[in-house]
Design a protein around this motif. Sequence first.
Motif, PDB file in Angstrom:
ATOM      1  N   ASN A 310      29.937  31.642  21.134  1.00  9.90           N
ATOM      2  CA  ASN A 310      30.147  32.327  22.407  1.00  9.90           C
ATOM      3  C   ASN A 310      30.821  31.399  23.397  1.00  9.90           C
ATOM      4  N   MET A 311      31.623  30.430  22.880  1.00  7.94           N
ATOM      5  CA  MET A 311      32.281  29.479  23.753  1.00  7.94           C
ATOM      6  C   MET A 311      33.224  30.173  24.720  1.00  7.94           C
ATOM      7  N   GLY A 312      33.881  31.255  24.260  1.00 10.58           N
ATOM      8  CA  GLY A 312      34.770  31.986  25.147  1.00 10.58           C
ATOM      9  C   GLY A 312      34.035  32.538  26.348  1.00 10.58           C
ATOM     10  N   SER A 313      32.859  33.128  26.122  1.00 12.06           N
ATOM     11  CA  SER A 313      32.089  33.668  27.248  1.00 12.06           C
ATOM     12  C   SER A 313      31.603  32.559  28.163  1.00 12.06           C
ATOM     13  N   ARG A 314      31.312  31.389  27.567  1.00 13.45           N
ATOM     14  CA  ARG A 314      30.902  30.253  28.398  1.00 13.45           C
ATOM     15  C   ARG A 314      32.071  29.794  29.274  1.00 13.45           C
ATOM     16  N   MET A 315      33.262  29.747  28.680  1.00 20.01           N
ATOM     17  CA  MET A 315      34.437  29.373  29.455  1.00 20.01           C
ATOM     18  C   MET A 315      34.705  30.390  30.548  1.00 20.01           C
ATOM     19  N   LEU A 316      34.503  31.664  30.219  1.00 26.03           N
ATOM     20  CA  LEU A 316      34.700  32.716  31.208  1.00 26.03           C
ATOM     21  C   LEU A 316      33.780  32.502  32.399  1.00 26.03           C
ATOM     22  N   SER A 317      32.513  32.206  32.104  1.00 19.43           N
ATOM     23  CA  SER A 317      31.557  31.944  33.178  1.00 19.43           C
ATOM     24  C   SER A 317      32.005  30.769  34.036  1.00 19.43           C
ATOM     25  N   GLY A 318      32.438  29.682  33.374  1.00 17.22           N
ATOM     26  CA  GLY A 318      32.861  28.499  34.111  1.00 17.22           C
ATOM     27  C   GLY A 318      34.094  28.764  34.960  1.00 17.22           C
ATOM     28  N   ILE A 319      35.069  29.509  34.412  1.00 18.09           N
ATOM     29  CA  ILE A 319      36.300  29.801  35.152  1.00 18.09           C
ATOM     30  C   ILE A 319      36.012  30.671  36.361  1.00 18.09           C
ATOM     31  N   LEU A 320      35.162  31.679  36.190  1.00 22.57           N
ATOM     32  CA  LEU A 320      34.811  32.542  37.321  1.00 22.57           C
ATOM     33  C   LEU A 320      34.163  31.732  38.447  1.00 22.57           C
ATOM     34  N   ASN A 321      33.266  30.849  38.067  1.00 19.43           N
ATOM     35  CA  ASN A 321      32.600  30.023  39.084  1.00 19.43           C
ATOM     36  C   ASN A 321      33.581  29.080  39.772  1.00 19.43           C
ATOM     37  N   GLU A 322      34.503  28.522  38.969  1.00 19.21           N
ATOM     38  CA  GLU A 322      35.481  27.589  39.540  1.00 19.21           C
ATOM     39  C   GLU A 322      36.404  28.310  40.520  1.00 19.21           C
ATOM     40  N   LEU A 323      36.847  29.509  40.159  1.00 17.61           N
ATOM     41  CA  LEU A 323      37.752  30.250  41.027  1.00 17.61           C
ATOM     42  C   LEU A 323      37.075  30.681  42.326  1.00 17.61           C
ATOM     43  N   GLU A 324      35.759  30.876  42.277  1.00 12.24           N
ATOM     44  CA  GLU A 324      35.048  31.343  43.464  1.00 12.24           C
ATOM     45  C   GLU A 324      34.345  30.226  44.225  1.00 12.24           C
ATOM     46  N   ASP A 325      34.507  28.998  43.753  1.00 10.72           N
ATOM     47  CA  ASP A 325      33.909  27.848  44.427  1.00 10.72           C
ATOM     48  C   ASP A 325      34.744  27.499  45.658  1.00 10.72           C
ATOM     49  N   THR A 326      34.220  27.766  46.825  1.00  8.99           N
ATOM     50  CA  THR A 326      34.976  27.559  48.062  1.00  8.99           C
ATOM     51  C   THR A 326      35.246  26.083  48.348  1.00  8.99           C
ATOM     52  N   GLU A 327      34.527  25.196  47.647  1.00  7.28           N
ATOM     53  CA  GLU A 327      34.793  23.768  47.827  1.00  7.28           C
ATOM     54  C   GLU A 327      36.003  23.313  47.011  1.00  7.28           C
ATOM     55  N   ASN A 328      36.463  24.154  46.090  1.00  4.30           N
ATOM     56  CA  ASN A 328      37.659  23.855  45.304  1.00  4.30           C
ATOM     57  C   ASN A 328      38.849  24.511  46.005  1.00  4.30           C
ATOM     58  N   HIS A 329      39.566  23.723  46.778  1.00  2.00           N
ATOM     59  CA  HIS A 329      40.632  24.273  47.633  1.00  2.00           C
ATOM     60  C   HIS A 329      41.914  24.580  46.870  1.00  2.00           C
ATOM     61  N   GLU A 330      41.965  24.195  45.590  1.00  2.00           N
ATOM     62  CA  GLU A 330      43.166  24.473  44.802  1.00  2.00           C
ATOM     63  C   GLU A 330      43.418  25.974  44.687  1.00  2.00           C
ATOM     64  N   TYR A 331      42.331  26.772  44.740  1.00  2.00           N
ATOM     65  CA  TYR A 331      42.463  28.210  44.543  1.00  2.00           C
ATOM     66  C   TYR A 331      42.263  28.999  45.834  1.00  2.00           C
ATOM     67  N   ASP A 332      42.353  28.339  46.972  1.00  2.00           N
ATOM     68  CA  ASP A 332      42.157  29.043  48.244  1.00  2.00           C
ATOM     69  C   ASP A 332      43.128  30.209  48.394  1.00  2.00           C
ATOM     70  N   PHE A 333      44.397  30.024  47.989  1.00  3.81           N
ATOM     71  CA  PHE A 333      45.396  31.075  48.187  1.00  3.81           C
ATOM     72  C   PHE A 333      45.107  32.300  47.320  1.00  3.81           C
ATOM     73  N   LEU A 334      44.361  32.114  46.212  1.00  7.15           N
ATOM     74  CA  LEU A 334      44.030  33.239  45.351  1.00  7.15           C
ATOM     75  C   LEU A 334      42.888  34.074  45.928  1.00  7.15           C
TER      76      LEU A 334
END
Length: 354
Positions: A310-334
Amino acid sequence: MKINEIIRQKRTEKGYTQEQIASFLGVSAPAVNKWEKAISYPDITLLPALARLLGTDLNTLLSFQDDLTKEEIGIFINELVSIADTEGIDAAFHMAQDKLHEYPTCDLLLLNTALTLEGLIIMSKTTVQNCRYAADIEEMYTRASKSCDPAVSSHAKAMLISKHRKRKEFDAARRLLNELPDTTLYNKKQLEATLCQEEGNLEQAAQIIEGKILSEISGVQSALFTLVEIAVKEHHLSEAEQLTEIAKETGRLFDLWDCNSHIADFQLAVAQRDTGECLRALEKMLPGLCQEWKPDHSPLYLHLSMKGTNMGSRMLSGILNELEDTENHEYDFLREDTRIQNLLDQYHSAVKMP
């Protein structure tokens, strides 16, 4: 098994009662009862006689085993992942600690445990750097880096180099890098496959070569993605686009996980701050993460026995969290784009968030 379980099992196999064991050894029946319940343990002077009485040896009685086999380590790692899924990372970490205490000199177990725990953390909400287990995992790598097994030592050093690099501890990273061996002049896997083929063991020969292809071509694709990152940092976006296409074509030719190509498209679109391309890449990448990759369905890897994870689902979870992490400013424009936010919301229900 533990000593209490072995005593009980061997006693039962011999057909002895606890009272008989006690009589033969000159101890009380309650003492034997306590041994089997792990309340107390036999006196060290009784162990040789107890082993002879039970028809076993001291190594078996004391559950002594130098190291786990690769197969046993693989089974344990699968159990570790299952525990993390059902009971969380804390339970998995404590389970890992217990196993390492049981086999403190098994370097391969140490390395694989550290890799698995780190992977589990990366796929969760917590970054490795901020996780309270980060120091423990790094200590595992440090211990493994001192292994007499060159493969274990080199892999552990490579992981430590990455950590030093991320902390900009370049001198420490360089020292470890200088300790890594150069590539050997011969290819052991190729020699082994040739030998198996000449012995008539065609299936094993194919497994070796297929595994070699999968490992090496994955490394090539990973190296191409690194070149993409470098090109982006150098502001050579045209070259980055060309390299991305080469990496994607490599994946298609060698039946690698298709999701890697979408991840590459997404990272390139992020570098270009192209919201529309980011959305298109996410629309392919997120569903791809929910699908199991089955390399043994390809003619290139027919002889490989690879269980789905289930590594894909684990990656999915991690990516979703990374994209919504407001402390990660790389994705602010998204985060300002409602289309992307709606897409992310759809996939939150597709994964079990830790």
